[in-house]
Enzyme design. Structure first.
Site, PDB file in Angstrom:
ATOM      1  N   ALA A   1      -8.946  18.108  27.786  1.00 45.88           N
ATOM      2  CA  ALA A   1      -9.238  18.376  29.186  1.00 45.88           C
ATOM      3  C   ALA A   1     -10.277  17.353  29.632  1.00 45.88           C
ATOM      4  O   ALA A   1     -10.867  16.646  28.824  1.00 45.88           O
ATOM      5  CB  ALA A   1      -9.762  19.797  29.371  1.00 45.88           C
ATOM      6  N   MET A   2     -10.492  17.287  30.958  1.00 48.74           N
ATOM      7  CA  MET A   2     -11.459  16.332  31.494  1.00 48.74           C
ATOM      8  C   MET A   2     -12.159  16.935  32.697  1.00 48.74           C
ATOM      9  O   MET A   2     -11.522  17.460  33.604  1.00 48.74           O
ATOM     10  CB  MET A   2     -10.758  15.025  31.871  1.00 48.74           C
ATOM     11  CG  MET A   2     -11.679  13.990  32.500  1.00 48.74           C
ATOM     12  SD  MET A   2     -13.016  13.508  31.357  1.00 48.74           S
ATOM     13  CE  MET A   2     -14.266  12.991  32.544  1.00 48.74           C
TER      14      MET A   2
ATOM     15  N   ASN B   1     -13.458  16.235  35.557  1.00 55.38           N
ATOM     16  CA  ASN B   1     -13.554  15.635  36.886  1.00 55.38           C
ATOM     17  C   ASN B   1     -14.062  16.692  37.873  1.00 55.38           C
ATOM     18  O   ASN B   1     -13.515  17.788  37.953  1.00 55.38           O
ATOM     19  CB  ASN B   1     -12.178  15.143  37.353  1.00 55.38           C
ATOM     20  CG  ASN B   1     -11.425  14.402  36.281  1.00 55.38           C
ATOM     21  OD1 ASN B   1     -11.893  13.404  35.760  1.00 55.38           O
ATOM     22  ND2 ASN B   1     -10.252  14.912  35.938  1.00 55.38           N
TER      23      ASN B   1
ATOM     24  N   GLU C   1     -15.176  22.827  30.231  1.00 50.04           N
ATOM     25  CA  GLU C   1     -15.078  21.879  31.337  1.00 50.04           C
ATOM     26  C   GLU C   1     -15.864  22.349  32.556  1.00 50.04           C
ATOM     27  O   GLU C   1     -16.470  21.531  33.264  1.00 50.04           O
ATOM     28  CB  GLU C   1     -13.605  21.653  31.709  1.00 50.04           C
ATOM     29  CG  GLU C   1     -12.739  21.138  30.578  1.00 50.04           C
ATOM     30  CD  GLU C   1     -13.321  19.937  29.851  1.00 50.04           C
ATOM     31  OE1 GLU C   1     -13.908  19.055  30.518  1.00 50.04           O
ATOM     32  OE2 GLU C   1     -13.205  19.867  28.616  1.00 50.04           O
TER      33      GLU C   1
ATOM     34  N   GLU D   1     -21.428  16.591  25.845  1.00 49.36           N
ATOM     35  CA  GLU D   1     -20.387  17.319  25.112  1.00 49.36           C
ATOM     36  C   GLU D   1     -20.972  18.413  24.222  1.00 49.36           C
ATOM     37  O   GLU D   1     -20.390  19.488  24.078  1.00 49.36           O
ATOM     38  CB  GLU D   1     -19.552  16.333  24.280  1.00 49.36           C
ATOM     39  CG  GLU D   1     -18.832  15.280  25.114  1.00 49.36           C
ATOM     40  CD  GLU D   1     -17.885  15.881  26.143  1.00 49.36           C
ATOM     41  OE1 GLU D   1     -17.541  17.075  26.055  1.00 49.36           O
ATOM     42  OE2 GLU D   1     -17.481  15.149  27.067  1.00 49.36           O
TER      43      GLU D   1
END
Length: 846
Positions: free
Chosen positions: A267-268, A270, A303, A325
């Site tokens: 996942a990212m 943004n 996320e 992270e």
């Protein structure tokens, strides 16, 4: 002026991007225009931006409404465009406008194409983005370093029947009269380029669920809206949880969770447009197993935590990416534990922590944070040490100083660095302001040196001597070692009687702890990131009181013991004796069972056919009681741990244990599913598929392959994909290897090969396949996934492939990884560790 040819000049800072893009998905191209309002700090005539794989049609520079003549040079190697004006510009506002074109690549990075098959079997392409760490420059010319924060006005020209998503909410649409429309999005907050996102294609969005004024949606393939309710529920919980924890409002104006068919990362984060692999947000609660749901909660929470820790407050440079992270890992666990306490997420996290400790026991480990020069160097940080070790040491710190003081320090940090950038030590300073404790010195000892300690506990004249020393699987010898020498260790101690329960800081090599107790539990409550080695008499005392240990303490005892087996500090027979003591005490706990299963699988593979009879006996002795206690089928009264223990017991007994009753049960359930008489129980499906595959024939393979190709949802697809990699018939192994080259998605295939390398049966043919096709595989797979595939090579220690150890070493010496860091060196060392372990096991087979 900076000396590095790949770094930007500090004297020109972007303030706002006005970005227009027109993707042509069918032809895999795009055109665009970006106008960047900048602030110039000094008089200058040389300026740098980042770019990659773009062609420039025009570069224009304005100051005070005057267009300034310029020339530009493209440095492809360093991904820099150097712009020179005919006369110096004065300090103040500068506007740069660039028109450009680019390609929608197939590398799952930058602005790229992804595909799915619709209900009629048609191939449908979409355009999507993945910019972390340095791939925004593949979509538009930009200041692609994290400290160059700016706001963004984004507009997209797309097909009339396409949906467009970006970081901000959509503010307008208008038809352009040529089958196209222009979609305009609101201005974003100030943020780094790697957080920008835009997704275009035949997609659908759910109706918004509004939480604290923030609309939450899931964007997905057409027809999958009914399978998004769980993801929305998790997002709603996470948004509330983090807003309360940080005491800071969500920094965006909307939250879209976007399911991407082809996606190299999990996942990212943004801002406002979080992208995910499909099974994480398109998941039906009633048909998914508890581990599948837990994984979705973990990643969604991770996320969303980033919206504050990473997006709002961001590292200055890529050496600090670990903190983003690690903190998101820590926060995901807190959030998941609050979402469903019955999952006991801090106990099961012990397995993940153990995997990080395995890497840290290699001389080729690395500090959590290390210097990053070239931006690509940070790719070495996206590993277990960043996520799991980082999250573990943050948890250790929080438990040492107390949650409220920890939370207060974190909240102060986020307020101070909102919309700005910070260094790792800025967080420690903020926490020290809330708690008068040596936070920086403690954390520096864990962050800036590699490895982990083993804390030894032995009787002393007045109580116990507690000491620390570095832990490693093998002696250093001629190896360069990154393992440190001394840590500031928050040590918890607890007595079996309950008279002692406290923490202290072990800063030196040892401390004498006065006590009249016969045994002492060290790393009490299980929060420490270290192994504990008890003297034999203390271990015997603890074995007699296993039921008095907390679940995480009991897990740590068995997990540490297996680490000592790998490090040749305990025999595997002694480990199995300890495991038997757990069974005799009636302890059935899924995380403990996971370590016992790993030890048994290691023994079975290393010993080979010479120990097949003993493996069956051990499997029956260690996992038979689990099924006797829990039964073969799920029950409404099951806890999450019991469900996981049943799944693991079935799988161990039905694969390496060759238990005919279990195999028959799995086959019966599988046949009922094949005939559509009864669907597989979601809680048992993965285990049943694995058992059938391990013992299956061509007809079974055909069914698994068909279900993979025609899965009803992404979760089911992943179950059957895993099954394809579990068959042991040589011809079926070859079929899966062929699929990994052409049909299995490039995001998934490296993980299939990794699991096949770990198989006693498939390991050797998979190694042969990878060695013969390595260059093609590297070209075909995402760069970030290749190291994961190669990690499987270290698990080649079955007798047949161990005879070819020199060939494996030569192969590992001949390859290179498309990333920096120590991953390849770690793989090589772990291979040697496993060869020694396997040799020891084979020499003591009885």
């Amino acid at each position: 002026m900076t000396q590095e040819p790949y770094r930007l000049y500090e004297y020109l800072k972007p303030q706002n991007y006005d970005l227009f893009l027109a993707p042509d998905i069918e032809n895999a191209t795009f055109s665009g225009r970006v106008t960047i309002d900048c602030e110039l700090a000094v008089q200058a005539s040389n300026f740098r931006l980042n770019y990659a794989e773009l062609e420039f049609a025009k570069v224009e520079i304005e100051q005070e409404n005057n267009t300034i003549g310029n020339s530009f040079q493209l440095d492809e190697q360093n991904e820099i465009v150097e712009i020179t004006t005919v006369s110096p510009l004065n300090p103040g506002d500068v506007r740069i406008t660039i028109e450009f074109t680019g390609i929608l690549n197939d590398k799952l990075a930058g602005f790229y194409k992804s595909h799915y098959r619709d209900h009629e079997g048609n191939n449908v392409a979409i355009a999507t983005t993945q910019f972390e760490a340095t791939d925004a420059r593949r979509a538009f010319p930009c200041f692609d370093e994290p400290s160059f924060k700016a706001t963004y006005d984004i507009s997209l020209e797309i097909d009339q029947d396409h949906l467009a998503i970006s970081n901000g909410a959509e503010v307008s649409q208008r038809s352009l009269g040529n089958g196209k429309k222009l979609v305009v999005f609101e201005r974003t907050m100030k943020m780094s380029t790697y957080l920008v996102a835009f997704i275009v294609g035949r997609l659908e969005a759910t109706e918004a669920t509004v939480v604290r004024g923030i609309p939450i949606r899931v964007v997905h393939r057409p027809g999958w809206g009914d399978m998004t309710k769980f993801a929305i529920k998790v997002a709603e919980h996470s948004l509330n949880f983090f807003t309360d924890f940080f005491g800071i409002d969500y920094p965006g104006t909307k939250m879209d969770l976007i399911a991407i068919p082809d996606f190299a990362a999990g996942a990212m984060e943004n801002l406002g447009a979080i992208t995910f692999r499909e099974p994480l947000v398109v998941i039906e609660e009633s048909t998914a197993s508890q581990p599948e749901l837990e994984r979705a909660v973990d990643v969604i929470a991770h996320e969303i935590a980033h919206m504050w820790f990473g997006d709002l407050a961001t590292m200055k440079w890529w050496n600090g990416i670990w903190l983003n992270e690690a903190f998101a890992t820590y926060m995901e666990l807190l959030c998941c534990d609050a979402f469903e306490p019955k999952w006991k997420r801090w106990v099961s996290f012990g397995i993940s922590k153990g995997r990080a400790q395995d890497v840290d026991a290699l001389h080729a480990t690395r500090p959590i944070e290390f210097p990053v020069n070239h931006p690509s160097d940070c790719q070495g940080m996206f590993d277990l040490l960043t996520y799991e070790k980082g999250g573990s040491v943050l948890r250790m710190l929080e438990r040492f100083i107390g949650m409220e003081k920890f939370r207060s320090g974190v909240s102060n940090y986020l307020r101070k660095y909102s919309y700005a950038n910070a260094e790792t030590t800025d967080l420690w300073d903020a926490i020290e302001e809330a708690e008068d404790a040596p936070v920086r010195s403690i954390m520096d000892s864990w962050v800036f040196q590699g490895g982990l300690p083993v804390v030894t506990v032995e009787r002393a004249a007045e109580g116990f001597r507690i000491s620390q020393r570095p832990f490693s699987f093998i002696e250093k010898g001629d190896l360069d070692s990154a393992i440190g020498s001394n840590w500031h260790i928050p040590v918890g101690v607890r007595s079996l009687s309950g008279s002692i329960d406290e923490k202290f800081l072990l800063e030196g090599s040892s401390i004498d702890y006065p006590s009249k107790e016969t045994a002492l539990i060290v790393n009490s409550h299980g929060d420490g990131y270290f192994h504990v080695l008890y003297s034999p008499e203390i271990l015997d005392e603890l074995k007699n009181h296993l039921g008095s240990l907390e679940e995480i303490e009991a897990f740590n005892l068995i997990s540490d013991s297996f680490a000592f087996v790998v490090g040749n500090m305990m025999s595997i027979d002694d480990f199995f004796d300890l495991a038997a003591a757990y069974r005799s005490a009636g302890i059935i706990e899924s995380s403990i069972d996971a370590i016992i299963a790993r030890a048994l699988a290691t023994y079975a593979k290393a010993a080979g056919s010479a120990a097949s009879e003993r493996v069956v006996q051990l499997a029956d002795a260690l996992f038979g009681p689990v099924l006797e206690s829990l039964g073969f089928e799920t029950s409404e009264d099951d806890t999450a741990s019991q469900g996981a223990s049943r799944r693991r017991a079935l799988e161990i007994l039905g694969t390496i244990g060759k238990n005919q009753e279990v195999i028959a049960f799995a086959n019966d359930q599988f046949r009922l599913d094949m005939s559509q008489e009864k669907a597989l129980d979601p809680e048992l499906a993965s285990s049943i598929i694995s058992i059938v595959a391990h013992n299956g024939d061509e007809a079974d393979y055909a069914f698994v392959l068909d279900r993979y190709r025609n899965a009803q949802d992404p979760v089911e697809e992943q179950r059957y994909l895993s099954g394809l990699g579990s068959f042991e018939d040589p011809s079926l192994i070859d079929r899966t290897l062929a699929l990994a080259m052409n049909e299995i998605r490039s995001q998934d295939a490296p993980f299939v090969l990794y699991s096949m390398l770990a198989s006693a049966s498939a390991g050797e043919p998979t190694f042969n396949f990878i060695r013969a096709n390595y260059e093609r595989l590297v070209e075909h797979y995402p760069a970030s996934a290749v190291p994961r595939m190669l990690e499987g090579v270290s698990s080649l220690f079955a007798p047949n492939i161990s005879e070819r150890a020199t060939e494996v070493r030569n192969f590992l010496s001949s390859v290179s990884l498309p990333e920096t860091g120590k991953r390849l060196i770690q793989i090589k060392e772990r291979f040697e560790v496993n060869q020694v372990l396997a040799s020891q096991i084979r020499s003591n087979v009885r």
